[in-house]
Every structure is written in C-alpha cells, then in structure tokens.
Write a protein that holds these residues in place. Structure first.
Motif, mmCIF file in Angstrom:
data_model
loop_
_atom_site.group_PDB
_atom_site.id
_atom_site.type_symbol
_atom_site.label_atom_id
_atom_site.label_comp_id
_atom_site.label_asym_id
_atom_site.label_seq_id
_atom_site.Cartn_x
_atom_site.Cartn_y
_atom_site.Cartn_z
ATOM 1 N N PRO A 137 -12.537 17.562 -4.616
ATOM 2 C CA PRO A 137 -13.254 16.523 -3.819
ATOM 3 C C PRO A 137 -13.909 15.710 -5.022
ATOM 4 C CG PRO A 137 -13.917 18.538 -2.987
ATOM 5 C CD PRO A 137 -12.948 19.070 -4.087
ATOM 6 N N VAL A 138 -14.344 16.201 -6.178
ATOM 7 C CA VAL A 138 -15.153 15.640 -7.239
ATOM 8 C C VAL A 138 -13.930 14.894 -8.109
ATOM 9 C CG1 VAL A 138 -16.302 15.993 -9.411
ATOM 10 C CG2 VAL A 138 -16.481 17.469 -7.597
ATOM 11 N N SER A 182 -11.405 13.385 -6.625
ATOM 12 C CA SER A 182 -10.985 12.283 -5.781
ATOM 13 C C SER A 182 -12.037 11.420 -5.931
ATOM 14 C CB SER A 182 -10.721 12.872 -4.308
ATOM 15 O OG SER A 182 -10.801 11.879 -3.467
ATOM 16 N N ALA A 183 -13.292 11.825 -5.867
ATOM 17 C CA ALA A 183 -14.588 10.706 -5.909
ATOM 18 C C ALA A 183 -14.680 10.011 -7.358
ATOM 19 C CB ALA A 183 -15.881 11.697 -5.859
ATOM 20 N N MET A 184 -14.091 10.634 -8.307
ATOM 21 C CA MET A 184 -13.923 10.002 -9.582
ATOM 22 C C MET A 184 -12.475 8.942 -9.646
ATOM 23 S SD MET A 184 -15.549 12.781 -12.300
ATOM 24 C CE MET A 184 -14.015 13.715 -12.141
#
Length: 171
Positions: free
Chosen positions: A164-165, A167-169
């Motif tokens: 998820p990190v 993806s968020a970046m």
C-alpha cells in the motif's frame, strides 16, 4: 503438533557455491523505524512503528579459519549468500522426528575485516561483519519473511505490508 528441537546442521553458500569453511551466522535484527506520537490529549508518548521503514540491518559470519573461499566473501562488493539449515522438529501426533529444510537469503556488503585469533591448539577464528541489503527466510519452501528496503518490500507471513505504501507513492 510440531515443535522445533534443534538445528541439526547448515551449509553456507555464495552464488550457489558451497563454502567449505565451517561457519556460524548471526542473523540480522529487524527493527522498525519509530515515530513518536505526542501532544495534547495523549498521556505521555506513544511509539509507532513506521510501515516498511527499518534501521540498518547487519549480519556477522563467524568462520573457524581463513581460507580462499572466505577471503572471496570479504571482497568489498555485493554478495548473495544463502544459509541452508536442516532443522529437527518433533511431530507429537505421529510420534516422529523430522528433518525440515529452511533457507535464508541475504544480499550483503562486507563492512570490514576482523582480526584472526591465533593460539596453540585452537581454531583460527575470524568474522566478517556485513551490511544486509536484502533478507528473506523460507521455511519448508514457504517464504515467511522478505525485507528489501531498497525496493520497499516488507513481507511477513503472506502479506506485503509495503504494497500500500508503494501504491500511495505511485510505484
């Protein structure tokens, strides 16, 4: 139920080549970076592990003697090493002792050269301290841990907590 009894023995490999030297390895501690939560409405401070952020990892490969093979591992470049322990477990339901394979993979860079202990009638112990750039642990063929700080992978027991990190970046 199965429980672990002991490590029967293990082999150390670099790039698929077996090391002849006898070795013991201190695996890296995996410690999360910590953010401290403090402020109004909180009775003190609270430590919060930051998702996928880790302190630098280090390993030490302890060898019983200097050799051409161990000197190759001391060169100041990246090395992919594998530890292949055979672990004895007992199956209490079946009443059987089992030899179970594990695999630990590390990408390391030596951090220096330790001295060699020389004394009569003793092994010439030496150690290779190294920075760990990648760490993975497999038990019975199943990946249980993968830590890759350079690619933001934080995998524990089937879940990549770094996904998820990434993806968020936008990775």
């Amino acid at each position: 139920m199965r429980y672990e009894v002991t490590t029967i023995n293990c082999m150390l490999y670099e790039d698929g080549n077996r090391f002849v030297d006898m070795a013991s390895v201190v695996l890296p501690s995996i410690n999360s970076k910590i953010a401290q939560l403090t402020g109004a409405g909180i009775a003190g401070d609270v430590d919060v592990p930051v998702i996928g952020q880790f302190d630098a990892m280090e390993t030490t490969i302890n060898l019983r003697s200097p050799s051409a093979d161990s000197m190759r591992l001391r060169t100041p470049v990246r090395h992919t090493v594998e530890l292949r322990p055979a672990v004895q477990k007992e199956d209490t339901v079946k009443g059987a002792m089992l030899a179970v394979g594990e695999k630990i993979v590390m990408v390391i860079v030596p951090k220096g050269l330790s001295g060699i202990t020389i004394a009569p009638a003793t092994a010439r112990d030496t150690a290779i301290p190294a920075a760990v750039r990648y760490f993975a642990h497999y038990i019975e063929g199943r990946k249980v841990v993968e830590i890759d700080p350079l690619n933001y992978i934080f995998f524990i027991n089937g879940v990549d907590y770094g996904a998820p990190v990434r993806s968020a970046m936008g990775l």
